[in-house]
Write a protein that holds these residues in place. Structure first.
Motif, PDB file in Angstrom:
ATOM      1  N   SER A  97       7.076  -8.353   7.660  1.00  0.00           N
ATOM      2  CA  SER A  97       7.896  -7.440   6.860  1.00  0.00           C
ATOM      3  C   SER A  97       8.830  -6.614   7.741  1.00  0.00           C
ATOM      4  CB  SER A  97       6.992  -6.521   6.046  1.00  0.00           C
ATOM      5  OG  SER A  97       7.752  -5.540   5.386  1.00  0.00           O
TER       6      SER A  97
ATOM      7  N   LYS B  94       1.168  -9.867   8.009  1.00  0.00           N
ATOM      8  CA  LYS B  94       2.144  -9.671   6.925  1.00  0.00           C
ATOM      9  C   LYS B  94       3.039  -8.468   7.210  1.00  0.00           C
ATOM     10  CE  LYS B  94       0.876 -12.938   4.127  1.00  0.00           C
ATOM     11  NZ  LYS B  94       1.712 -14.106   3.987  1.00  0.00           N
ATOM     12  N   PHE B  95       2.448  -7.407   7.769  1.00  0.00           N
ATOM     13  CA  PHE B  95       3.218  -6.216   8.114  1.00  0.00           C
ATOM     14  C   PHE B  95       4.275  -6.546   9.172  1.00  0.00           C
ATOM     15  CE2 PHE B  95       3.662  -2.787  11.248  1.00  0.00           C
ATOM     16  CZ  PHE B  95       4.324  -1.850  10.471  1.00  0.00           C
TER      17      PHE B  95
ATOM     18  N   LEU C 237      -4.153  -3.022  11.180  1.00  0.00           N
ATOM     19  CA  LEU C 237      -3.144  -2.163  10.567  1.00  0.00           C
ATOM     20  C   LEU C 237      -3.774  -0.829  10.192  1.00  0.00           C
ATOM     21  CD1 LEU C 237      -0.247  -1.864   9.549  1.00  0.00           C
ATOM     22  CD2 LEU C 237      -1.024  -2.767   7.356  1.00  0.00           C
TER      23      LEU C 237
ATOM     24  N   ASN D 285      -1.696   1.454   1.463  1.00  0.00           N
ATOM     25  CA  ASN D 285      -1.185   0.511   2.482  1.00  0.00           C
ATOM     26  C   ASN D 285      -0.223  -0.534   1.913  1.00  0.00           C
ATOM     27  OD1 ASN D 285      -2.711   1.877   4.339  1.00  0.00           O
ATOM     28  ND2 ASN D 285      -4.239   0.277   4.591  1.00  0.00           N
ATOM     29  N   ASN D 286       0.486  -0.194   0.848  1.00  0.00           N
ATOM     30  CA  ASN D 286       1.451  -1.123   0.279  1.00  0.00           C
ATOM     31  C   ASN D 286       2.868  -0.863   0.753  1.00  0.00           C
ATOM     32  OD1 ASN D 286      -0.288  -2.712  -1.189  1.00  0.00           O
ATOM     33  ND2 ASN D 286      -0.259  -1.346  -2.947  1.00  0.00           N
ATOM     34  N   SER D 287       3.114   0.297   1.341  1.00  0.00           N
ATOM     35  CA  SER D 287       4.437   0.585   1.869  1.00  0.00           C
ATOM     36  C   SER D 287       4.284   1.403   3.146  1.00  0.00           C
ATOM     37  CB  SER D 287       5.288   1.338   0.847  1.00  0.00           C
ATOM     38  OG  SER D 287       4.728   2.603   0.582  1.00  0.00           O
ATOM     39  N   TYR D 288       5.333   1.403   3.923  1.00  0.00           N
ATOM     40  CA  TYR D 288       5.280   2.085   5.215  1.00  0.00           C
ATOM     41  C   TYR D 288       6.622   2.726   5.513  1.00  0.00           C
ATOM     42  CZ  TYR D 288       7.785  -2.035   6.877  1.00  0.00           C
ATOM     43  OH  TYR D 288       8.706  -3.038   7.047  1.00  0.00           O
TER      44      TYR D 288
ATOM     45  N   LEU E 122       1.756   4.858   6.906  1.00  0.00           N
ATOM     46  CA  LEU E 122       1.410   4.069   5.721  1.00  0.00           C
ATOM     47  C   LEU E 122       1.143   4.989   4.537  1.00  0.00           C
ATOM     48  CD1 LEU E 122      -1.102   1.637   7.440  1.00  0.00           C
ATOM     49  CD2 LEU E 122       1.184   1.066   6.663  1.00  0.00           C
TER      50      LEU E 122
ATOM     51  N   LEU F 147      -2.039  -7.169   9.023  1.00  0.00           N
ATOM     52  CA  LEU F 147      -1.129  -6.823  10.115  1.00  0.00           C
ATOM     53  C   LEU F 147      -0.079  -7.909  10.328  1.00  0.00           C
ATOM     54  CD1 LEU F 147      -0.382  -4.834  12.365  1.00  0.00           C
ATOM     55  CD2 LEU F 147      -1.984  -6.046  13.845  1.00  0.00           C
TER      56      LEU F 147
ATOM     57  N   VAL G  95       4.242   4.094  12.800  1.00  0.00           N
ATOM     58  CA  VAL G  95       4.082   3.614  11.431  1.00  0.00           C
ATOM     59  C   VAL G  95       3.327   4.659  10.620  1.00  0.00           C
ATOM     60  CG1 VAL G  95       3.049   1.832   9.980  1.00  0.00           C
ATOM     61  CG2 VAL G  95       4.033   1.221  12.190  1.00  0.00           C
TER      62      VAL G  95
END
Length: 149
Positions: A88, A84-85, A107, A128-131, A124, A82, A122
């Motif tokens: 980003s 890192k998210f 997350l 869970n590599n892109s959102y 995902l 979370l 959000v």
């Protein structure tokens, strides 16, 4: 609705685990001290009984601690993701990470992100590599930051 800042998420990741571990270590030290005192004077069975009682209590707490650790391990690792998210989203929105608020400490799909006084849901992908952020509107406009009312 409760929202959390990145600082709150980082600070509260392991506070409970540290407190429980410290308490268990303190109880183990008491068991060792009373055990040595009992060995010194074997005629006083009161120390032996106290030591056995504390040891049993410590092992019960240790079992609870291990169970909580395994249960919360996934949430703990999710809170790292979370962070890192949030970084980003801050980079993509050209805002500081401290300005980003989320309504969950882990997350997951469907959480709400708030920045620039706008709310986004959000979505995902499967790994869970892109959102994707989609503008949303909340019903309850009373916002409590870090769960404080």
């Amino acid at each position: 609705m409760n929202f959390y800042t990145m600082d709150y998420i980082i600070e509260h990741q392991s506070t409970d685990m540290i407190i429980r571990s410290t308490f268990i270590i303190l109880l183990l030290a008491i068991v060792i001290i009373t055990g040595f005192r009992f060995m010194k004077d074997r005629m006083k069975t009161r120390l032996r009984d106290i030591s056995i009682g504390i040891a049993v209590f410590t092992f019960i707490l240790l079992g609870i601690h291990v169970e909580n650790y395994t249960k919360n391990h996934k949430d703990f690792s999710q809170s790292h993701v979370l962070v890192k998210f949030i970084e980003s989203v801050a980079t993509a929105a050209h805002v500081s990470p401290e300005e980003i608020l989320v309504n969950s400490t882990t997350l997951k799909d469907g959480i709400i992100v708030r920045y620039n006084e706008e709310d986004y849901t959000v979505h995902l992908n499967d790994d869970n590599n892109s959102y994707t952020l989609q503008r949303t509107h909340v019903i309850d406009h009373n916002v409590y930051i870090n769960g404080e009312r």
